[in-house]
Design an enzyme around this catalytic site. Structure first.
Site, short mmCIF file in Angstrom:
data_model
loop_
_atom_site.label_atom_id
_atom_site.label_comp_id
_atom_site.label_asym_id
_atom_site.label_seq_id
_atom_site.Cartn_x
_atom_site.Cartn_y
_atom_site.Cartn_z
N GLU A 1 0.85 -1.19 0.00
CA GLU A 1 0.00 0.00 0.00
C GLU A 1 0.89 1.23 0.00
OE1 GLU A 1 -3.38 2.37 2.69
OE2 GLU A 1 -2.56 0.45 3.38
N ASP B 1 -11.59 0.67 1.77
CA ASP B 1 -10.64 0.88 2.85
C ASP B 1 -11.35 1.24 4.15
OD1 ASP B 1 -8.14 1.00 3.97
OD2 ASP B 1 -7.72 3.06 3.33
N GLU C 1 -5.91 -4.73 8.53
CA GLU C 1 -4.97 -3.62 8.73
C GLU C 1 -4.55 -3.55 10.19
OE1 GLU C 1 -5.85 -0.09 5.76
OE2 GLU C 1 -7.63 -0.49 6.96
#
Length: 588
Positions: free
Chosen positions: A360, A480, A537
């Site tokens: 990312e 996201d 994440e």
């Protein structure tokens, strides 16, 4: 920097020694003649070897650029060998001769080297360099024509082929030197040294080419061999530029283009006007063509500047209309326009194989006064759609430039870029993404577009259509920070996405907070049922990674695996991973 200029100093000393030999004629005319011809071939060959050696260690567009330069130097070496045969064995060299084919190959190689490096710059920089190049090159040509090249034309105008061959060198050299000089002014700080050396080398070659065309036309070449020092020193400086490119690679902090780049193109225009006025009175000729090009290019340049200034004023006006928007936005737009942003990358790992399967991209801004700024220090301020699109396009371009290096090294991993949801439906962003993929030679699957869920409400139909377009073209779409908004499940139902990134606020407490663990496990199972890929994440411990594995989550990122690192370190991690796999027991 000291090492760079040390190499340059050594090149200058070697060239100066060669020039002194030719100037003083040590050993007599016969030996000086041999030193002149053979020495030039040796200088060109050594430069070709240095450039090729440096190119082998580079990746992506940098490697391609310097391979072109190495090929051009090999061509020049071959041309000089043929010329030496004419000069030392036959006793006379025809004009034009087969040697010219090799010399012209150098001009082609040098030109392609600059073009490849220029195409890696932002589109706005490319346009400004091309326009400024037309202005400066035409102005320099007009001045050089008046001083030297008109003599070449008058002396040989009856032989069209001879005139063409004699003029192609100085005319092409003017273009090369002009573009290289403008690229130096607009280059990021770490690349400015290598481009400065390349510029100086092309100046040396160009001066000798112009001088040779002049003295050949006036039949004064015999015994006048000192101009060879320009070629010799030019080749050595080009070699030094390649060595510097190898040392720096793709690293280095950005630097804003100096203010001189705004007014410098007009300096040669003024000098050209002073020199060319008498010629314009006597007769127009080629100078008229040069002046016409100057006028045209200056007009276009001013139109472009006016357009940029209008857009800037509009953004400033919009900024002032919002009392909460600070003037730092103007500085941010300048940084975006001049390529001063930097990226770091957080690797994404397969929890079952422990391989890096993607990264990312995270943007950083080296602010000239405030230091290195993280995204949360300036991205929340970007509330203008025009600046959002410019920023996103610039980040995509930087990310794909690094991805091209990884792909060329045998690591075809995708790179994920965060995109402001309001800009997804902007046609300018789609055009910018397509252009960046094309320029870096990458397939659409090399890019993943990440959209934050809490910003999808502004233009629902437009966003849905844009996401459909991205996915049809082969670009993956990730939702996201899943769970940070209030409409997450609805988004999964109505928006076309490929990945769901679970917000770190959900992931962090799964070892100690039962409800969080239950929610994460349910979301992972639901994501699989929808045919999507869950990505965790903020994984910061081996225990969290193990728990996610139990839940069936395959992809994760976080400080436990790796902190965000520059592009070169990503390549190093990938290469280390490949070495470990080769050394692993049972590998064949």
């Amino acid at each position: 920097m000291p090492r760079t200029w040390g190499v340059a100093a050594a090149a200058l000393i070697a060239g100066a020694g060669y020039g002194a030999w030719l100037w003083f004629g040590w050993g007599g005319p016969a030996l000086t003649r041999v030193v002149d011809d053979v020495g030039l071939a040796v200088f060109a060959l050594v430069a070709a070897c240095c450039v090729a050696w440096a190119a082998l260690s580079l990746r992506g567009p940098d490697r391609v650029a310097w391979v072109f330069m190495a090929a051009g130097l090999v061509g020049w070496t071959a041309g000089e060998v043929i010329w030496s045969y004419y000069d030392l064995v036959v006793g006379d060299a025809p004009s034009p001769s087969w040697a010219d084919a090799g010399y012209v190959l150098f001009l082609v190689g040098a030109g392609m080297c600059l073009i490849v490096q220029l195409t890696a710059a932002p589109p706005t920089t490319q346009l400004r360099v091309v326009i400024d190049g037309l202005i400066v090159a035409a102005a320099i040509f007009a001045a050089v024509w008046v001083i030297w090249l008109r003599t070449v034309y008058v002396a040989r105008h009856s032989d069209v082929l001879s005139v063409a061959v004699n003029l192609v060198y100085p005319v092409t050299d003017i273009a090369l030197v002009t573009v290289a000089g403008l690229m130096v002014l607009r280059a990021p700080g770490a690349r400015r040294d290598q481009l400065s050396l390349l510029f100086a080398g092309l100046v040396g070659v160009g001066v000798s080419d112009v001088a040779f065309a002049y003295i050949s036309a006036t039949d004064s070449y015999r015994g006048n061999r000192t101009l060879a020092v320009g070629w010799a020193m030019g080749f050595l400086l080009i070699a030094a530029a390649a060595v510097q490119a190898k040392r720096v690679g793709a690293q280095g902090a950005g630097a804003q283009s100096p203010a001189v780049s705004g007014w410098l193109p007009y300096v040669p225009v003024l000098l050209s006007a002073v020199l060319c006025t008498p010629v314009l009175v006597d007769g127009m000729g080629p100078v008229f063509v040069a002046v016409a090009v100057i006028v045209f290019a200056v007009t276009v340049r001013q139109v472009v500047l006016i357009g940029e200034n209008r857009r800037l004023r509009a953004d400033i006006a919009a900024s002032r209309a919002d009392a909460g928007t600070p003037p730092i936005l103007t500085e941010l737009e300048h940084a975006v326009e001049h390529g001063d942003l930097r990226l770091v990358y957080q690797p994404q790992y397969d929890l079952f194989t422990e391989d890096i399967i993607g990264v990312e991209a995270l943007v950083r801004w080296p602010h000239p006064r405030r230091g290195l700024l993280n995204p949360d220090q300036f991205l929340p301020l970007v509330n203008q759609r025009t600046l959002m699109t410019k920023l996103t396009t610039a980040v995509v371009d930087l990310a794909l430039a690094d991805a091209a290096v990884w792909h060329a090294s045998g690591f075809p991993i995708p790179v994920a870029v965060n995109v402001f949801a309001p800009t997804v439906s902007d046609p300018a962003l789609s055009i910018g993404i397509d252009d960046a993929l094309r320029r870096h030679g990458l397939a659409p699957k090399a890019l993943t577009v990440e959209i934050t869920e809490d910003r999808l409400l502004a233009d629902m139909p437009g966003t849905r259509s844009a996401l459909d377009h991205l996915r049809v073209s082969g670009i993956q779409v990730a939702l996201d920070d899943f769970g940070s908004g209030y409409s997450a499940l609805w988004y999964l139902r109505d928006f076309p996405v490929d990945q769901v990134k679970l917000d770190r606020e959900f992931i962090a407490p799964i070892l100690t907070h039962g409800p969080s663990a239950t929610i994460v496990r349910a979301v992972i199972e639901m994501t699989h049922a929808l045919g999507l890929t869950p990505v965790a994440e903020g994984v910061e411990s081996a225990q969290t990674a193990a728990r996610l594995r139990e839940y069936g989550c395959r992809v994760a990122q976080g400080f436990y695996f790796s902190r965000p690192v520059p592009g070169a370190e990503v390549l190093a991690l990938l290469e280390a991973q490949r070495r470990e796999r080769v050394l692993a027991p049972g590998h064949h």
